[in-house]
Design a protein around this motif. Structure first.
Motif, PDB file in Angstrom:
ATOM      1  N   GLY A 419     -83.309 -20.996  34.780  1.00 47.57           N
ATOM      2  CA  GLY A 419     -82.174 -20.722  35.645  1.00 47.57           C
ATOM      3  C   GLY A 419     -81.927 -19.235  35.782  1.00 47.57           C
ATOM      4  O   GLY A 419     -82.071 -18.477  34.820  1.00 47.57           O
ATOM      5  N   THR A 420     -81.557 -18.828  36.970  1.00 46.51           N
ATOM      6  CA  THR A 420     -81.237 -17.434  37.265  1.00 46.51           C
ATOM      7  C   THR A 420     -79.852 -17.358  37.874  1.00 46.51           C
ATOM      8  O   THR A 420     -79.423 -18.251  38.603  1.00 46.51           O
ATOM      9  CB  THR A 420     -82.263 -16.838  38.243  1.00 46.51           C
ATOM     10  N   ALA A 421     -79.135 -16.293  37.567  1.00 44.70           N
ATOM     11  CA  ALA A 421     -77.856 -16.011  38.227  1.00 44.70           C
ATOM     12  C   ALA A 421     -77.770 -14.520  38.492  1.00 44.70           C
ATOM     13  O   ALA A 421     -77.886 -13.713  37.565  1.00 44.70           O
ATOM     14  CB  ALA A 421     -76.687 -16.467  37.369  1.00 44.70           C
ATOM     15  N   PHE A 422     -77.605 -14.166  39.752  1.00 45.48           N
ATOM     16  CA  PHE A 422     -77.367 -12.773  40.134  1.00 45.48           C
ATOM     17  C   PHE A 422     -75.876 -12.664  40.454  1.00 45.48           C
ATOM     18  O   PHE A 422     -75.342 -13.462  41.219  1.00 45.48           O
ATOM     19  CB  PHE A 422     -78.202 -12.393  41.358  1.00 45.48           C
ATOM     20  N   TYR A 423     -75.207 -11.700  39.865  1.00 43.83           N
ATOM     21  CA  TYR A 423     -73.757 -11.622  40.010  1.00 43.83           C
ATOM     22  C   TYR A 423     -73.321 -10.216  40.419  1.00 43.83           C
ATOM     23  O   TYR A 423     -74.035  -9.231  40.217  1.00 43.83           O
ATOM     24  CB  TYR A 423     -73.057 -11.990  38.700  1.00 43.83           C
ATOM     25  N   VAL A 424     -72.139 -10.157  41.012  1.00 47.86           N
ATOM     26  CA  VAL A 424     -71.457  -8.883  41.246  1.00 47.86           C
ATOM     27  C   VAL A 424     -70.123  -8.936  40.513  1.00 47.86           C
ATOM     28  O   VAL A 424     -69.539 -10.001  40.328  1.00 47.86           O
ATOM     29  CB  VAL A 424     -71.243  -8.601  42.744  1.00 47.86           C
ATOM     30  N   GLU A 425     -69.648  -7.778  40.095  1.00 43.52           N
ATOM     31  CA  GLU A 425     -68.446  -7.684  39.260  1.00 43.52           C
ATOM     32  C   GLU A 425     -67.523  -6.598  39.791  1.00 43.52           C
ATOM     33  O   GLU A 425     -67.710  -5.413  39.497  1.00 43.52           O
ATOM     34  CB  GLU A 425     -68.834  -7.371  37.802  1.00 43.52           C
ATOM     35  N   PRO A 426     -66.522  -6.939  40.612  1.00 44.62           N
ATOM     36  CA  PRO A 426     -65.544  -5.937  41.019  1.00 44.62           C
ATOM     37  C   PRO A 426     -64.746  -5.459  39.817  1.00 44.62           C
ATOM     38  O   PRO A 426     -64.328  -6.254  38.975  1.00 44.62           O
ATOM     39  CB  PRO A 426     -64.668  -6.680  42.030  1.00 44.62           C
ATOM     40  N   CYS A 427     -64.549  -4.153  39.746  1.00 45.55           N
ATOM     41  CA  CYS A 427     -64.078  -3.546  38.499  1.00 45.55           C
ATOM     42  C   CYS A 427     -62.715  -2.871  38.613  1.00 45.55           C
ATOM     43  O   CYS A 427     -62.469  -1.849  37.972  1.00 45.55           O
ATOM     44  CB  CYS A 427     -65.115  -2.541  37.995  1.00 45.55           C
ATOM     45  N   GLY A 428     -61.846  -3.415  39.399  1.00 48.71           N
ATOM     46  CA  GLY A 428     -60.492  -2.896  39.440  1.00 48.71           C
ATOM     47  C   GLY A 428     -60.344  -1.720  40.377  1.00 48.71           C
ATOM     48  O   GLY A 428     -61.269  -0.935  40.594  1.00 48.71           O
ATOM     49  N   GLN A 429     -59.185  -1.609  40.950  1.00 49.27           N
ATOM     50  CA  GLN A 429     -58.869  -0.496  41.825  1.00 49.27           C
ATOM     51  C   GLN A 429     -57.443  -0.072  41.543  1.00 49.27           C
ATOM     52  O   GLN A 429     -56.754  -0.651  40.725  1.00 49.27           O
ATOM     53  CB  GLN A 429     -59.035  -0.915  43.281  1.00 49.27           C
ATOM     54  N   GLY A 430     -56.994   0.979  42.222  1.00 51.13           N
ATOM     55  CA  GLY A 430     -55.647   1.478  41.977  1.00 51.13           C
ATOM     56  C   GLY A 430     -55.684   2.760  41.174  1.00 51.13           C
ATOM     57  O   GLY A 430     -56.528   3.623  41.408  1.00 51.13           O
ATOM     58  N   TRP A 431     -54.821   2.879  40.199  1.00 54.52           N
ATOM     59  CA  TRP A 431     -54.657   4.165  39.525  1.00 54.52           C
ATOM     60  C   TRP A 431     -54.475   3.983  38.024  1.00 54.52           C
ATOM     61  O   TRP A 431     -54.125   2.918  37.544  1.00 54.52           O
ATOM     62  CB  TRP A 431     -53.431   4.903  40.092  1.00 54.52           C
ATOM     63  N   GLU A 432     -54.724   5.057  37.316  1.00 56.99           N
ATOM     64  CA  GLU A 432     -54.367   5.208  35.914  1.00 56.99           C
ATOM     65  C   GLU A 432     -53.989   6.670  35.684  1.00 56.99           C
ATOM     66  O   GLU A 432     -54.291   7.532  36.518  1.00 56.99           O
ATOM     67  CB  GLU A 432     -55.503   4.806  34.970  1.00 56.99           C
ATOM     68  N   ALA A 433     -53.345   6.949  34.561  1.00 60.40           N
ATOM     69  CA  ALA A 433     -52.874   8.306  34.286  1.00 60.40           C
ATOM     70  C   ALA A 433     -53.264   8.720  32.875  1.00 60.40           C
ATOM     71  O   ALA A 433     -53.489   7.884  31.999  1.00 60.40           O
ATOM     72  CB  ALA A 433     -51.359   8.397  34.469  1.00 60.40           C
ATOM     73  N   ALA A 434     -53.334  10.027  32.684  1.00 59.20           N
ATOM     74  CA  ALA A 434     -53.638  10.605  31.371  1.00 59.20           C
ATOM     75  C   ALA A 434     -52.690  11.763  31.111  1.00 59.20           C
ATOM     76  O   ALA A 434     -52.386  12.550  32.022  1.00 59.20           O
ATOM     77  CB  ALA A 434     -55.085  11.078  31.315  1.00 59.20           C
ATOM     78  N   ARG A 435     -52.223  11.883  29.879  1.00 58.14           N
ATOM     79  CA  ARG A 435     -51.395  13.015  29.444  1.00 58.14           C
ATOM     80  C   ARG A 435     -52.151  13.723  28.325  1.00 58.14           C
ATOM     81  O   ARG A 435     -52.446  13.123  27.286  1.00 58.14           O
ATOM     82  CB  ARG A 435     -50.029  12.533  28.961  1.00 58.14           C
ATOM     83  N   LEU A 436     -52.460  14.982  28.545  1.00 59.60           N
ATOM     84  CA  LEU A 436     -53.293  15.739  27.604  1.00 59.60           C
ATOM     85  C   LEU A 436     -52.544  16.989  27.158  1.00 59.60           C
ATOM     86  O   LEU A 436     -52.055  17.762  27.991  1.00 59.60           O
ATOM     87  CB  LEU A 436     -54.616  16.124  28.264  1.00 59.60           C
ATOM     88  N   THR A 437     -52.466  17.169  25.840  1.00 61.61           N
ATOM     89  CA  THR A 437     -51.778  18.320  25.254  1.00 61.61           C
ATOM     90  C   THR A 437     -52.780  19.166  24.477  1.00 61.61           C
ATOM     91  O   THR A 437     -53.520  18.652  23.630  1.00 61.61           O
ATOM     92  CB  THR A 437     -50.655  17.866  24.302  1.00 61.61           C
ATOM     93  N   TRP A 438     -52.798  20.457  24.777  1.00 60.03           N
ATOM     94  CA  TRP A 438     -53.636  21.426  24.054  1.00 60.03           C
ATOM     95  C   TRP A 438     -52.720  22.207  23.134  1.00 60.03           C
ATOM     96  O   TRP A 438     -51.862  22.971  23.584  1.00 60.03           O
ATOM     97  CB  TRP A 438     -54.323  22.358  25.054  1.00 60.03           C
ATOM     98  N   HIS A 439     -52.857  21.989  21.827  1.00 62.97           N
ATOM     99  CA  HIS A 439     -51.951  22.570  20.847  1.00 62.97           C
ATOM    100  C   HIS A 439     -52.381  23.984  20.462  1.00 62.97           C
ATOM    101  O   HIS A 439     -53.520  24.402  20.723  1.00 62.97           O
ATOM    102  CB  HIS A 439     -51.879  21.682  19.606  1.00 62.97           C
TER     103      HIS A 439
END
Length: 702
Positions: A419-439
């Motif tokens: 048996g074979t299965a070829f698949y596609v996987e949508p991986c989310g859309q929209g936004w994300e955020a990051a907060r970075l502090t340099w001490h």
């Protein structure tokens, strides 16, 4: 959650309904209040005004729908909360909750089961012309010479089965103005907002801690009634409250996954060109709707026809509530359903045409030259060389030799299938955020709104910051799941974290370096948001099985898997995600099934009744990877977390169907247990008692 310190914390257990659909005539809460160790028992009247939050509006509801946090005058499913029991110890709370007595009037005529065939479903969707009589789909099927194949599949519900059951700790400050909430959540920003809305306070009055929970798999993407009840009860009583669910409660009341009926019809020309697809999808819903309840049906519909050139596609979908536990996104969330339906139709069509199934795929796969490719449903596949990946999988599997061996073994009376299965996987859309502090000391602290439940995000994010900033990873501290220290985000779901949250981290690093280069003194704090279109992973699973004719047991002899997740930052963690998905995909295909009886009673209420794969159940796997970077994010990354749940079940189904195909097309129920396959084989033998021979399946005509 049980080991988190909380001075003066009391313990909560929930008294739950034993009836799926019954009118509540009386609850004897007073008797529970007199039991040893019980501090309080709160019934429906204490929470009458509270409602579950609104759901994701990706698909419109056909009628208004809302649910309370617990049963009031009517039970909606076995396991629904009837009362909140608060005691000095967890044992006292649990023992008291089990002793709740009342008077109930069962209402069998009002009982709603999955797939009851409502004429007014809560959800309905149509893609294409709907495949109605006289439509373009009908015209295409009538005008093009070729074959038409049909299939009907029923996927049962499954349990998410996280390593740790759900739990929560809620603690208000002395003034009752700030709630400290510890819970397992894949979407802490939304959980915080939902808590605030239910409590009718400002979001900044809730500090949410999304802690390590040993897996989530989509089931913890939405706030649950128990968590809202705990927060409300803590405020009412002025005490910290702790709840740790038991596994039996999880079977009854935690969000479940899958649950679908799929029907498909595929028209293929004699030249092997796909001509038309009609699909009818029905998804299960429960007694209340988690935030992402509509997502599995929407995903299954929009993913079709998968990785293939096919413009004439008509999809209808529907879903309706039932008197059972809720159904939420579960690792894959509609992707496995789309892959299973399409790939089963592909292999069935190949058998009808007398073609090798890989040859049929080669004719119809979208190519690298087509990218970006807009599918018939309007989805844009961003990048990839699908034919190349198929050839890599065939090479690693040694496909031609495997087909020749299959013919020889069939001539000797063995029931073997590929048996074979070829698949596609949508991986989310929209936004994300990051907060970075340099001490000032040169160290860096990263906060991300995309938390972790075992994926290893701390490692991935920390290494990414170290690489971008040119520092040792030991200089980077990663904070996840704390709403005070982290920016808002959509969360860790839909295989989106590395691609989207990682891109936000890269952007924050670049802007931080630029600010420093312009002479800005330390410390520097940068918060950046990254918006992204959807990246699409893809892959191919090939598997060979041998069926024991006497028992129906399927032995997996070989499994090869080639996946393309774009640029992979941490290969070890990516492989772990693939193997984890494989385990759950294998479990769904071969072992797992939630069962309700005709009265809505849960039959599979414990691990004595519900099978999950163990390490020695899983087959060996050869995993290979290709890389087609996504143009839609700064890393070129795509998702990898859902892949095993998408490709593995479809490949296993196709292998078993291929093994039985010398007798005809088998009707295979899920999961593919020995009994299921044995019955399918006997049914085929009763229709056609021939034995397999060397000419029943062509080796290849590529």
């Amino acid at each position: 959650m049980a080991n988190l310190p909380a001075d003066g914390a009391l313990h909560v257990a929930f008294a739950r309904s034993a009836h799926a659909c019954a009118r509540i005539r009386r609850l004897d809460l007073e008797a529970l209040r007199r039991l040893p160790g019980v501090v309080a028992v709160l019934g429906p009247e204490s929470f009458a005004a509270a409602r579950m939050p609104a759901i994701n509006p990706l698909l419109p509801l056909s009628r208004p729908f809302e649910a309370g946090l617990m049963a009031s005058d009517q039970t909606r499913h076995v396991g629904q909360v009837l009362a909140v029991v608060v005691a000095h110890s967890a044992v006292q709370a649990w023992q008291a909750a089990q002793q709740l007595e009342g008077e109930f009037e069962p209402q069998p005529d009002r009982l709603r089961l999955d797939f009851a065939g409502s004429t007014d479903p809560l959800l309905a969707l149509h893609h294409g012309d709907g495949g109605a009589p006289g439509s373009a789909a009908d015209a295409a099927q009538a005008s093009v010479p070729g074959v038409t194949v049909d299939i009907a599949l029923h996927l049962p519900r499954v349990a998410a089965m996280a390593m740790e059951p759900r739990s929560a700790l809620m603690h208000w400050d002395e003034a009752g103005q700030l709630l400290q909430a510890w819970l397992g959540s894949q979407a802490p920003s939304r959980a915080r907002a939902d808590l605030a809305a239910c409590l009718q306070v400002r979001p900044e009055q809730v500090r949410l801690h999304a802690v390590d929970v040993g897996g989530a798999f989509g089931a913890r993407a939405s706030i649950a009634p128990e968590e809202l009840l705990l927060a409300l009860a803590s405020r009412l009583l002025g005490r910290p409250l702790r709840w740790v669910s038991r596994r039996s409660e999880e079977f009854m009341a935690a969000p479940q996954g899958r649950g679908a009926r799929l029907q498909g019809q595929l028209q293929v020309g004699h030249d092997g060109r796909l001509q038309a697809l009609r699909a009818d999808l029905e998804a299960a819903l429960g007694a209340w709707l988690p935030f992402s309840a509509v997502v599995p049906l929407r995903n299954a519909a929009r993913i079709l026809p998968g990785p293939y050139h096919l413009r004439q596609v008509a999809v209808q979908g529907r879903a309706d509530i039932a008197d059972a536990a809720p159904v939420n996104i579960y690792r894959g969330a509609g992707r496995p359903e789309a892959a299973l339906l399409m790939e089963a139709l592909i292999e069935r069509a190949a058998r009808r045409l007398g073609m090798d199934p890989l040859a049929l795929r080669r004719i119809n796969l979208v190519t690298a030259a087509d990218m970006p490719y807009c599918s018939a449903s309007g989805e844009v596949l961003d990048s990839g060389d699908y034919p190349q990946l198929l050839e890599r999988a065939a090479q690693r599997f040694d496909y031609e030799a495997a087909r020749r061996s299959q013919q020889q073994r069939r001539a000797q009376g063995e029931w073997v299938g590929i048996g074979t299965a070829f698949y596609v996987e949508p991986c989310g859309q929209g936004w994300e955020a990051a907060r970075l502090t340099w001490h000032e000391d040169g160290s860096l602290t990263l906060g991300s709104g995309s938390p972790a439940q075992g994926q290893g995000h701390e490692t991935t994010y920390g290494a990414l910051v170290a690489r971008e900033m040119g520092v040792d990873p030991a200089q980077v501290t990663v904070i996840l799941g704390d709403s005070l220290a982290c920016p808002e985000g959509i969360g860790a779901l839909a295989s989106r974290s590395t691609a989207i949250a990682g891109s936000a981290i890269v952007q924050a690093c670049r802007d931080l370096r630029a600010a420093r280069a312009q002479g800005q003194p330390l410390p520097i704090v940068i918060e950046r948001r990254f918006d992204s279109r959807e990246a699409w992973s893809h892959g191919c699973v090939m598997v060979s099985v041998k069926i024991d004719e006497a028992t129906g047991a399927a032995q997996i002899e070989r499994l090869v898997w080639v996946d393309d997740a774009g640029v992979i930052l941490e290969p070890v963690l990516a492989r772990g995600q693939l193997l984890g998905g494989l385990a759950q995909g294998f479990g769904q295909a071969m072992m797992e099934r939630i069962v309700y009886d005709a009265q809505g009673q849960l039959v599979t209420g414990s691990l004595m009744d519900y099978a999950v794969p163990r390490a020695d159940d899983l087959p060996e796997v050869l995993i290979d990877s290709l890389c087609s970077p996504s143009p839609n994010n700064l890393l070129g990354a795509k998702g990898v977390g859902e892949a095993g749940c998408i490709g593995v079940p479809a490949a296993l189904y196709n292998a078993v169907a291929d093994a039985l195909s010398p007798l005809g097309e088998a009707r295979l129920d899920w999961p593919l247990r020995a009994e299921t396959i044995w019955r399918a084989l006997r049914a085929l033998r009763s229709l056609e008692p021939s034995r397999p021979d060397a000419t029943s399946v062509p080796a290849s005509n590529s």
